[in-house]
Scaffold this active site. Structure first.
Site, PDB file in Angstrom:
ATOM      1  N   THR A   1      -0.016  -8.050 -11.480  1.00  0.00           N
ATOM      2  CA  THR A   1      -1.153  -8.399 -10.719  1.00  0.00           C
ATOM      3  C   THR A   1      -2.083  -7.367 -10.756  1.00  0.00           C
ATOM      4  OG1 THR A   1      -0.303  -6.541  -8.962  1.00  0.00           O
ATOM      5  CG2 THR A   1       0.667  -8.752  -8.712  1.00  0.00           C
TER       6      THR A   1
ATOM      7  N   LYS B   1      -0.846  10.076   1.052  1.00  0.00           N
ATOM      8  CA  LYS B   1      -0.651  11.378   1.786  1.00  0.00           C
ATOM      9  C   LYS B   1       0.352  11.136   2.845  1.00  0.00           C
ATOM     10  CE  LYS B   1      -5.774  11.642   1.777  1.00  0.00           C
ATOM     11  NZ  LYS B   1      -6.961  11.681   2.479  1.00  0.00           N
TER      12      LYS B   1
ATOM     13  N   ASP C   1       0.937  -1.167  -0.006  1.00  0.00           N
ATOM     14  CA  ASP C   1      -0.018  -0.206  -0.001  1.00  0.00           C
ATOM     15  C   ASP C   1       0.647   1.365  -0.052  1.00  0.00           C
ATOM     16  OD1 ASP C   1      -2.934  -1.302   0.689  1.00  0.00           O
ATOM     17  OD2 ASP C   1      -1.331  -2.243   2.110  1.00  0.00           O
TER      18      ASP C   1
ATOM     19  N   PHE D   1      -3.283  -4.839  -8.939  1.00  0.00           N
ATOM     20  CA  PHE D   1      -2.790  -3.491  -8.607  1.00  0.00           C
ATOM     21  C   PHE D   1      -1.892  -2.886  -9.737  1.00  0.00           C
ATOM     22  CE2 PHE D   1      -4.506  -5.787  -4.672  1.00  0.00           C
ATOM     23  CZ  PHE D   1      -5.056  -4.718  -4.336  1.00  0.00           C
ATOM     24  N   GLU D   2      -1.081  -3.821 -10.107  1.00  0.00           N
ATOM     25  CA  GLU D   2      -0.102  -3.453 -11.152  1.00  0.00           C
ATOM     26  C   GLU D   2      -0.883  -2.882 -12.324  1.00  0.00           C
ATOM     27  OE1 GLU D   2       2.870  -6.223 -12.252  1.00  0.00           O
ATOM     28  OE2 GLU D   2       4.018  -4.912 -13.306  1.00  0.00           O
TER      29      GLU D   2
ATOM     30  N   ASP E   1       4.146   1.017  -8.002  1.00  0.00           N
ATOM     31  CA  ASP E   1       3.865   1.776  -8.903  1.00  0.00           C
ATOM     32  C   ASP E   1       3.558   3.186  -8.703  1.00  0.00           C
ATOM     33  OD1 ASP E   1       1.527   1.663  -7.510  1.00  0.00           O
ATOM     34  OD2 ASP E   1       0.171   1.423  -9.302  1.00  0.00           O
TER      35      ASP E   1
HETATM   36  C1  LIG Z   1      -1.883  -2.910  -2.547  1.00  0.00           C
HETATM   37  S1  LIG Z   1      -2.148  -4.626  -1.932  1.00  0.00           S
HETATM   38  C2  LIG Z   1      -0.992  -5.470  -3.202  1.00  0.00           C
HETATM   39  C3  LIG Z   1      -1.518  -6.969  -3.340  1.00  0.00           C
HETATM   40  C4  LIG Z   1      -0.707  -7.707  -4.154  1.00  0.00           C
HETATM   41  N1  LIG Z   1       0.685  -7.849  -3.592  1.00  0.00           N
HETATM   42  C5  LIG Z   1      -0.491  -7.351  -5.735  1.00  0.00           C
HETATM   43  O1  LIG Z   1       0.744  -6.901  -5.936  1.00  0.00           O
HETATM   44  O2  LIG Z   1      -1.545  -7.278  -6.394  1.00  0.00           O
HETATM   45  C6  LIG Z   1      -1.195  -4.642  -0.577  1.00  0.00           C
HETATM   46  C7  LIG Z   1      -1.524  -5.831   0.393  1.00  0.00           C
HETATM   47  O3  LIG Z   1      -0.682  -5.830   1.433  1.00  0.00           O
HETATM   48  C8  LIG Z   1      -1.387  -6.232   2.635  1.00  0.00           C
HETATM   49  N2  LIG Z   1      -0.455  -5.647   3.925  1.00  0.00           N
HETATM   50  C9  LIG Z   1      -0.142  -4.457   4.185  1.00  0.00           C
HETATM   51  N3  LIG Z   1       0.380  -4.497   5.285  1.00  0.00           N
HETATM   52  C10 LIG Z   1       0.466  -5.630   5.666  1.00  0.00           C
HETATM   53  C11 LIG Z   1       0.849  -6.402   6.767  1.00  0.00           C
HETATM   54  N4  LIG Z   1       1.502  -5.629   7.895  1.00  0.00           N
HETATM   55  N5  LIG Z   1       0.980  -7.465   6.964  1.00  0.00           N
HETATM   56  C12 LIG Z   1       0.103  -8.274   6.047  1.00  0.00           C
HETATM   57  N6  LIG Z   1      -0.126  -7.858   5.056  1.00  0.00           N
HETATM   58  C13 LIG Z   1      -0.214  -6.453   4.796  1.00  0.00           C
HETATM   59  C14 LIG Z   1      -2.692  -5.504   2.495  1.00  0.00           C
HETATM   60  O4  LIG Z   1      -3.808  -6.103   3.069  1.00  0.00           O
HETATM   61  C15 LIG Z   1      -2.922  -5.424   0.898  1.00  0.00           C
HETATM   62  O5  LIG Z   1      -3.409  -6.869   0.563  1.00  0.00           O
END
Ligand SMILES: C[S@@+](CC[C@H](N)C(=O)[O-])C[C@H]1O[C@@H](n2cnc3c(N)ncnc32)[C@H](O)[C@@H]1O
Length: 234
Positions: free
Chosen positions: A212, A143, A139, A214-215, A175
């Site tokens: 992915t 901000k 993520d 998200f990508e 990204d």
């Molecule tokens: C933006 S998504 C990207 C998902 C995937 N890696 C992709 O590239 O499509 C970020 C993911 O990381 C997980 N995440 C963020 N912080 C985390 C943490 N501390 N422990 C486990 N998962 C986490 C979120 O729940 C979310 O599913």
């Protein structure tokens, strides 16, 4: 977490920690009323309502075999995987979607932890046990006031580096250019890591990294993609 990375299927997400809840932002169960507990800053928020029927079915069928319980005790790799490792840790994915892929591709060497990755790393992963770590599109927390929630920060990177075997790698992709710059700075400053890119910059996307959701979304929005691959010094 996936045992024996050389068996990695290029399209399969590679396990894996995924939060189920922002647990430590709440009072621990059984805590006496009025006692203050330190809050930790989380890199995620609870997301709900995105599970398809197929994913729910896969979870019901495969969850008992592939989802490990979180315990604040070192993970016995042989017990968990039937072999001592090495393993690749993939952080952040969709559990339902992953289980559905596991079923579709008859994968067997993946284990899932539905828990905050930071706690899993702290309490369950022994030092030197990982061949690789994949953090794809964490993520971005755009901000400035939320930047402190970003995963890629010096303390976490130091913990991950300690869990890699010498020569093992940490691969991040994003990204969001400001986050890529932060990643480059933080990974570059970790004494146990060195950039596999001889020029010291970003890497070409390795063939094993799947594109992915998200990508694709980022690309649609006109974002670039930055890969960083660092290696634990021998
Ligand atoms: C933006 S998504 C990207 C998902 C995937 N890696 C992709 O590239 O499509 C970020 C993911 O990381 C997980 N995440 C963020 N912080 C985390 C943490 N501390 N422990 C486990 N998962 C986490 C979120 O729940 C979310 O599913």
């Amino acid at each position: 977490m996936q045992e024996h990375p050389e068996n990695t299927d290029p399209v399969a997400p590679q396990a894996v920690t995924e939060p189920v809840a922002t647990a430590s932002e709440a009072q621990p169960a059984g805590a006496p009323a009025g006692v203050a507990f330190p809050k930790t800053i989380k890199s995620f928020v609870r997301r709900a309502g995105r599970t398809t029927t197929g994913q729910a079915k896969a979870f019901e069928l495969l969850g008992p075999r592939f989802v490990l319980p979180y315990r604040a005790a070192p993970l016995d790799m042989t017990e968990a995987f039937g072999a001592p490792g090495p393993a690749v840790l993939a952080l952040g994915f969709g559990v339902g979607a992953l289980l559905k892929r596991i079923a579709e591709q008859s994968l067997s060497n993946i284990r899932i932890l539905q828990h905050d990755a930071v706690e899993v790393i702290d309490h369950m992963l022994p030092h030197g046990v990982l061949e690789g770590v994949h953090i794809f599109f964490p993520d971005p927390w755009h901000k400035t006031k939320h930047n402190k929630r970003r995963l890629i920060q010096a303390p976490l990177v130091a913990k991950l580096a300690a869990r890699l075997r010498p020569g093992g790698y940490l691969h991040c992709a994003t990204d969001w250019e400001p986050y890529a710059e932060q990643m480059l700075e933080v990974l570059g400053a970790e004494p146990l890591l060195r950039n596999r890119q001889a020029t010291g910059g970003y890497a070409d996307r390795p063939a094993y990294r799947p594109e992915t959701k998200f990508e694709r979304r980022g690309l649609r929005l006109g974002h670039g993609v930055w890969d960083l691959v660092f290696e634990k010094i021998q």
